[in-house]
Design an enzyme around this catalytic site. Structure first.
Site, short mmCIF file in Angstrom:
data_model
loop_
_atom_site.label_atom_id
_atom_site.label_comp_id
_atom_site.label_asym_id
_atom_site.label_seq_id
_atom_site.Cartn_x
_atom_site.Cartn_y
_atom_site.Cartn_z
N ARG A 104 -5.77 3.30 11.73
CA ARG A 104 -5.76 1.74 12.04
C ARG A 104 -6.20 1.19 13.06
NH1 ARG A 104 0.51 1.92 10.42
NH2 ARG A 104 1.04 -0.22 9.59
N ARG A 139 2.68 -7.53 14.14
CA ARG A 139 2.11 -6.53 13.33
C ARG A 139 0.91 -7.14 12.51
NH1 ARG A 139 7.09 -4.94 10.03
NH2 ARG A 139 5.42 -3.81 8.48
N LYS A 142 0.85 -1.28 0.21
CA LYS A 142 0.10 0.19 -0.03
C LYS A 142 0.86 1.31 -0.17
CE LYS A 142 -1.26 0.10 4.87
NZ LYS A 142 0.18 -0.58 5.26
N ARG A 191 12.49 -6.33 2.86
CA ARG A 191 12.09 -5.22 2.37
C ARG A 191 13.35 -4.39 3.06
NH1 ARG A 191 6.86 -2.34 4.18
NH2 ARG A 191 7.14 -2.85 6.55
N ARG A 241 14.13 -2.20 8.16
CA ARG A 241 13.58 -1.72 9.38
C ARG A 241 13.58 -2.68 10.57
NH1 ARG A 241 7.72 0.32 7.23
NH2 ARG A 241 7.28 -0.74 9.24
P1 AMP Z 1 4.17 1.16 8.80
O1 AMP Z 1 5.56 2.06 8.51
O2 AMP Z 1 2.94 2.01 8.45
O3 AMP Z 1 4.45 -0.30 8.79
O4 AMP Z 1 4.10 1.57 10.36
C1 AMP Z 1 5.02 1.34 11.29
C2 AMP Z 1 4.91 1.25 12.92
O5 AMP Z 1 4.47 2.62 13.07
C3 AMP Z 1 3.48 0.32 13.17
O6 AMP Z 1 3.99 -1.09 13.17
C4 AMP Z 1 3.22 1.20 14.36
O7 AMP Z 1 3.83 0.69 15.54
C5 AMP Z 1 3.47 2.45 14.34
N1 AMP Z 1 2.08 3.02 13.39
C6 AMP Z 1 1.83 3.54 12.15
N2 AMP Z 1 0.81 3.98 11.98
C7 AMP Z 1 0.13 3.97 12.97
C8 AMP Z 1 -1.15 4.37 13.32
N3 AMP Z 1 -2.00 4.76 12.58
N4 AMP Z 1 -1.48 3.94 14.57
C9 AMP Z 1 -0.57 3.74 15.56
N5 AMP Z 1 0.54 3.22 15.32
C10 AMP Z 1 0.99 3.24 14.13
#
Ligand code: AMP
Length: 209
Positions: free
Chosen positions: A88, A168, A13, A124, A157
């Site tokens: 989320r 996750r 996404k 990734r 990451r």
């Molecule tokens: P992502 O880069 O979108 O995979 O996000 C990495 C991490 O950031 C997630 O596993 C959460 O720990 C935190 N995170 C990202 N978006 C949110 C959200 N909308 N609400 C809470 N935590 C978030």
């Protein structure tokens, strides 16, 4: 135009959101990138967020809602924006509904089988400078370890290891997947398997572009 991207970790996404932002010349707001940036800066928000992000858990709603509310008020969002990774949780979705009251928006759900998303997460690579995402097998950079776009260093990451990926997914299933039903009237589902270009073509077609 306002777009919200939904999908499991590794659905692609972020990559599609970035492409769509280029297409429409609107900002791509990736909450995960914003949080990683606050962690790198060592701000108070970053200090709180760090433990959650590294463990693959959701950062508390009050914090993420405030970040997004402030970000979408900035002038560059006046012609629209793309939200990637927010909302989320149900509480985030309710807050966003209020923040966007009276505005039209579409929710794009990138649909992929679970096995594929796990494979995509492992392997990734992310750019430490601009946040661009690559994959060792499916979307390698032209030069190993270097971002094609900005020349920044690529890194894996901390939350892309198998144990955290599992958390996750669990969090996604419990908190985020129910939003597919919450948004059923606004939802546009796009099949997310296959190469990046093919998914993007399907996305544009689904949007009638
Ligand atoms: P992502 O880069 O979108 O995979 O996000 C990495 C991490 O950031 C997630 O596993 C959460 O720990 C935190 N995170 C990202 N978006 C949110 C959200 N909308 N609400 C809470 N935590 C978030």
């Amino acid at each position: 135009m306002i777009f919200i991207f939904l999908g499991p970790p590794g659905s692609g996404k972020g990559t599609q959101a970035e492409r769509l932002a280029d297409e429409f010349k609107i900002p791509h707001i990736a909450l995960g990138d914003i949080l990683r940036e606050t962690i790198r800066e060592g701000s108070e928000t970053g200090k709180v967020a760090k433990g959650y992000v590294e463990a693959g858990r959701l950062v508390p709603d009050e914090m993420t809602i405030k970040i997004v509310e402030e970000r979408i008020k900035r002038p560059d969002c006046k012609n629209g924006f793309i939200l990637d990774g927010f909302p989320r949780s149900r509480q985030q979705a309710e807050a966003l509904k209020e923040a966007l009251a009276g505005q039209d928006y579409k929710v794009i759900y990138i649909e992929v089988p679970l096995e594929l998303t796990i494979e995509r997460n492992a392997g990734r690579l992310s750019c430490a400078n601009c946040g661009a995402v690559y994959h060792l097998k499916n979307n390698p950079p032209r030069q190993a370890g270097i971002c094609d776009k900005c020349g920044g260093a690529l890194y894996e990451r901390k939350d892309d290891n198998r144990e955290v990926i599992e958390t996750r997914f669990k969090v996604y299933k419990e908190s985020t997947a129910p939003l597919i039903d919450y948004y059923k009237d606004k939802l546009i589902s796009v099949e997310g398997t296959g190469d990046i270009e093919g998914v993007f073509k399907r996305l544009l077609k689904a949007l009638g572009v």
